[in-house]
Design a protein around this motif. Structure first.
Motif, PDB file in Angstrom:
ATOM      1  N   ALA A 235       0.780  -1.245   0.000  1.00 21.33           N
ATOM      2  CA  ALA A 235       0.000   0.000   0.000  1.00 21.33           C
ATOM      3  C   ALA A 235       0.808   1.291   0.000  1.00 21.33           C
ATOM      4  O   ALA A 235       0.345   2.311  -0.532  1.00 21.33           O
ATOM      5  CB  ALA A 235      -0.933  -0.011   1.214  1.00 21.33           C
ATOM      6  N   GLU A 236       1.976   1.302   0.591  1.00 19.58           N
ATOM      7  CA  GLU A 236       2.622   2.581   0.870  1.00 19.58           C
ATOM      8  C   GLU A 236       3.555   3.062  -0.234  1.00 19.58           C
ATOM      9  O   GLU A 236       4.054   4.186  -0.178  1.00 19.58           O
ATOM     10  CB  GLU A 236       3.351   2.481   2.212  1.00 19.58           C
ATOM     11  CG  GLU A 236       2.366   2.244   3.345  1.00 19.58           C
ATOM     12  CD  GLU A 236       2.983   2.460   4.712  1.00 19.58           C
ATOM     13  OE1 GLU A 236       4.230   2.570   4.783  1.00 19.58           O
ATOM     14  OE2 GLU A 236       2.224   2.498   5.706  1.00 19.58           O
ATOM     15  N   ALA A 273     -10.930  -7.439  -4.150  1.00 20.09           N
ATOM     16  CA  ALA A 273      -9.523  -7.716  -3.830  1.00 20.09           C
ATOM     17  C   ALA A 273      -8.859  -6.482  -3.256  1.00 20.09           C
ATOM     18  O   ALA A 273      -8.051  -6.543  -2.321  1.00 20.09           O
ATOM     19  CB  ALA A 273      -8.791  -8.193  -5.079  1.00 20.09           C
ATOM     20  N   GLN A 274      -9.183  -5.315  -3.820  1.00 19.08           N
ATOM     21  CA  GLN A 274      -8.607  -4.064  -3.320  1.00 19.08           C
ATOM     22  C   GLN A 274      -9.019  -3.810  -1.874  1.00 19.08           C
ATOM     23  O   GLN A 274      -8.208  -3.395  -1.040  1.00 19.08           O
ATOM     24  CB  GLN A 274      -9.046  -2.901  -4.210  1.00 19.08           C
ATOM     25  CG  GLN A 274      -8.365  -1.576  -3.812  1.00 19.08           C
ATOM     26  CD  GLN A 274      -8.785  -0.438  -4.718  1.00 19.08           C
ATOM     27  OE1 GLN A 274      -9.958  -0.315  -5.070  1.00 19.08           O
ATOM     28  NE2 GLN A 274      -7.817   0.394  -5.105  1.00 19.08           N
ATOM     29  N   ILE A 275     -10.301  -4.138  -1.566  1.00 17.29           N
ATOM     30  CA  ILE A 275     -10.773  -3.960  -0.191  1.00 17.29           C
ATOM     31  C   ILE A 275     -10.002  -4.871   0.752  1.00 17.29           C
ATOM     32  O   ILE A 275      -9.583  -4.473   1.847  1.00 17.29           O
ATOM     33  CB  ILE A 275     -12.284  -4.252  -0.125  1.00 17.29           C
ATOM     34  CG1 ILE A 275     -13.074  -3.186  -0.896  1.00 17.29           C
ATOM     35  CG2 ILE A 275     -12.759  -4.319   1.330  1.00 17.29           C
ATOM     36  CD1 ILE A 275     -14.539  -3.506  -1.076  1.00 17.29           C
ATOM     37  N   GLN A 276      -9.781  -6.125   0.334  1.00 13.97           N
ATOM     38  CA  GLN A 276      -9.028  -7.072   1.151  1.00 13.97           C
ATOM     39  C   GLN A 276      -7.594  -6.606   1.378  1.00 13.97           C
ATOM     40  O   GLN A 276      -7.050  -6.703   2.486  1.00 13.97           O
ATOM     41  CB  GLN A 276      -9.024  -8.463   0.479  1.00 13.97           C
ATOM     42  CG  GLN A 276     -10.391  -9.126   0.387  1.00 13.97           C
ATOM     43  CD  GLN A 276     -10.928  -9.505   1.752  1.00 13.97           C
ATOM     44  OE1 GLN A 276     -10.174  -9.838   2.660  1.00 13.97           O
ATOM     45  NE2 GLN A 276     -12.238  -9.413   1.900  1.00 13.97           N
ATOM     46  N   ALA A 280      -5.894  -5.784   4.892  1.00 14.04           N
ATOM     47  CA  ALA A 280      -4.653  -6.446   5.324  1.00 14.04           C
ATOM     48  C   ALA A 280      -3.578  -5.419   5.626  1.00 14.04           C
ATOM     49  O   ALA A 280      -2.821  -5.540   6.588  1.00 14.04           O
ATOM     50  CB  ALA A 280      -4.180  -7.405   4.238  1.00 14.04           C
ATOM     51  N   SER A 281      -3.471  -4.381   4.794  1.00 12.35           N
ATOM     52  CA  SER A 281      -2.462  -3.332   5.001  1.00 12.35           C
ATOM     53  C   SER A 281      -2.726  -2.586   6.306  1.00 12.35           C
ATOM     54  O   SER A 281      -1.789  -2.273   7.068  1.00 12.35           O
ATOM     55  CB  SER A 281      -2.488  -2.337   3.836  1.00 12.35           C
ATOM     56  OG  SER A 281      -2.221  -2.998   2.614  1.00 12.35           O
ATOM     57  N   HIS A 282      -4.031  -2.336   6.570  1.00 12.01           N
ATOM     58  CA  HIS A 282      -4.384  -1.629   7.815  1.00 12.01           C
ATOM     59  C   HIS A 282      -3.960  -2.454   9.033  1.00 12.01           C
ATOM     60  O   HIS A 282      -3.364  -1.924   9.984  1.00 12.01           O
ATOM     61  CB  HIS A 282      -5.898  -1.373   7.833  1.00 12.01           C
ATOM     62  CG  HIS A 282      -6.385  -0.843   9.142  1.00 12.01           C
ATOM     63  ND1 HIS A 282      -6.156   0.465   9.550  1.00 12.01           N
ATOM     64  CD2 HIS A 282      -7.082  -1.443  10.165  1.00 12.01           C
ATOM     65  CE1 HIS A 282      -6.675   0.650  10.750  1.00 12.01           C
ATOM     66  NE2 HIS A 282      -7.256  -0.498  11.138  1.00 12.01           N
TER      67      HIS A 282
END
Length: 559
Positions: A235-236, A273-276, A280-282
């Motif tokens: 994500a970052e 998938a983006q929500i998952q 996961a990143s959070h």
């Protein structure tokens, strides 16, 4: 009583169905005709050990079936009801044996164990074998005869229960007294070991969780480094993160979805998938921010793990079992601390147990002494009738002076006999000859048979070693016994056979390739012929037949 014996493919018996009556039934036949196999079949059906040799060659199994009428066997009826195997006033026993030696047993059609079958059998049939006179020499057998006659079963059970209570308390007392000699050393050792374990904060002890925490702290630098790398990848990193790449794909496919509906579903899957990935990143970011490298905490965990592993090796258990070890130590320490109280309590219990036991043993001795006088007179009269006119029989009951209880009371019981007038009474084994011993054995069995619960009695050649007028008396005694019970007797004596209510003749046939043993019930004429054969052997004369007829008519006219 035993109503029917059915045998299929057992040794030399191919098929046999034999109905039995009340009274005295005799089994006769030439030597080797198969009389013994009938008794073997009865023994197997009643729980004797089986093996493959009993199965007739080339047969799938051997089978024995017994049918009993329980109207004269209340003890057996009660036993069946207690074990939920009852079936009106009838009992069917079945035993099968396979060629591999394995067997099965059934009571009233339900599978059962040999142990239970033997318990039931003792209520139904009593077998006096050919060598009963030899077992009669054993002290335990002599005690059994006297106690059966005196009807001491319940009293012996109570006496042995008192003995068991004394024994259990006495053994515990001995153990505690022995332990108390080095109690101080044991207390110190248990206290030291318990204190060691209590360092572990046993109320909150959770070794799997502790081990997992130690593993995490020991590898935290690697966890943080790898975790941050994966967070960037997910994500970052604004240009190359998985979230950014999927976002671009969603945007591009969304425009194409306006042109073709088939792209709507894959676009929606990418959105999910983006929500998952974002979730996961959070969670990964939250975990990494919460972690803190703690060298001091890791050292403390190292120390705890080391202590736990040392204690595990010391007590030879897994780390998870240490709280149980601590509980056991606490229990043993408490027992030691209170052992003096328990020793005092047990001393009182053992003293009371001994009083209870010796009171019961005294009652048992008194009953045995009274019964011994009566039974001695009865057996003396019987052996005098059986060809020992000067014979005297006595049962010596000698209460022993014992410091401690023992099984079956405190008495020494011994059968004594004097075969001739003027000679002192001496132990049975040291006086009686083979023939005398056989007659004494028969006298004891006949005299005490009235006191047995089993409604069917079987005598296997117990009349061996006698003949003439004595054999006739034996036959009369067995017939009299048959007036009150069912008696089955294997005999070679015409004097005994002529007294029977039912005469069964055992014979072999060779009609097929294999010899077969069969049994038939003899008519009066056939009984005369068989009695004549037993009297005269191969050559049967008219006088032998006349003698046989006279014997038979005389026996049938008896009581």
């Amino acid at each position: 009583m035993l109503q029917n014996l059915n045998i299929i493919d057992l040794a030399i018996v191919e098929s046999l169905d034999l109905n039995l009556e009340k009274g005295l039934s005799v089994l006769t036949g030439e030597t080797g005709a198969g009389k013994s196999i009938l008794l073997t079949a009865l023994g197997l059906a009643l729980g004797d050990r089986a093996d493959a040799s009993y199965v007739r060659p080339d047969c799938k199994r051997a089978e024995i079936n017994l049918s009993f009428d329980l109207s004269d066997a209340p003890a057996a009826q009660a036993w069946l009801e207690e074990h939920e195997l009852d079936m009106d006033e009838q009992c069917l026993v079945r035993r099968t044996i396979r060629p591999d030696g394995k067997s099965k047993a059934y009571i009233n059609g339900r599978p059962t164990t040999l142990q239970l079958l033997k318990q039931l059998s003792s209520q139904l049939v009593e077998i006096h074998g050919q060598h009963a006179h030899l077992t009669l020499l054993e002290s335990e057998e002599q005690s059994g005869f006297l106690d059966n006659f005196a009807q001491n079963t319940d009293l012996i059970v109570k006496t042995n229960q008192a003995y068991a209570q004394w024994r259990n308390n006495f053994h515990e007392l001995k153990t505690l007294i022995q332990a108390s000699t080095d109690q101080s050393n044991q207390q110190d050792l248990f206290s030291y070991q318990l204190n060691e374990l209590q360092q572990l904060d046993l109320s909150n002890y959770d070794y799997p969780a502790l081990s997992a925490e130690h593993t995490k702290l020991a590898n935290l630098e690697q966890i943080l480094s790898t975790g941050q790398t994966q967070l960037d990848a997910l994500a970052e990193n604004e240009q190359q993160s998985a979230n950014q790449i999927i976002n671009q794909s969603i945007s591009a496919l969304s425009e194409l979805s306006n042109l073709t509906k088939e792209l709507e579903e894959p676009t929606q899957l990418l959105v999910e998938a983006q929500i998952q990935i974002q979730e996961a990143s959070h969670q990964l970011r939250h975990f990494l921010e919460a972690q803190e490298i703690d060298p001091q905490g890791l050292l403390e965990l190292d120390k705890q793990i080391s202590i736990i592993q040392n204690l595990s090796r010391k007590h030879q258990v897994d780390p998870e079992e240490l709280p149980e070890i601590a509980q056991n130590l606490a229990t043993q320490l408490d027992n030691l601390n209170h052992s003096s109280e328990r020793i005092e309590e047990l001393n009182l219990l053992v003293e009371q147990n001994q009083k209870d036991y010796f009171a019961l043993a005294k009652t048992l001795s008194d009953k045995r002494i009274q019964a011994a006088i009566k039974l001695s007179d009865l057996i003396s009269d019987m052996i005098q009738e059986l060809g020992m006119p000067q014979g005297e029989f006595s049962i010596a009951v000698s209460p022993l002076e014992l410091d401690q209880p023992k099984m079956n009371g405190t008495d020494k019981i011994e059968f004594l006999v004097s075969a001739n007038k003027g000679l002192p009474l001496r132990p049975l084994a040291k006086v009686a000859s083979g023939g005398e011993l056989s007659r004494i054995s028969l006298a004891i069995q006949v005299t005490t048979s009235h006191d047995k619960d089993a409604p069917t009695m079987i005598f296997d050649e117990v009349d061996s070693g006698i003949g003439g007028g004595i054999a006739e008396i034996v036959g009369q005694k067995l017939r009299a016994l048959g007036n009150n019970a069912q008696v089955l007797c294997v005999t070679h004596l015409p004097q005994v056979a002529s007294q029977a209510h039912q005469h069964l003749f055992v014979f072999k046939t060779n009609d097929t390739e294999m010899t077969t043993s069969q049994v038939r019930t003899l008519s009066t004429e056939q009984r005369i012929e068989e009695t004549a054969r037993m009297l005269g052997g191969v050559n049967i004369t008219d006088s032998t037949l006349a003698h046989a007829k006279e014997m038979l008519l005389s026996g049938m006219a008896g009581s």
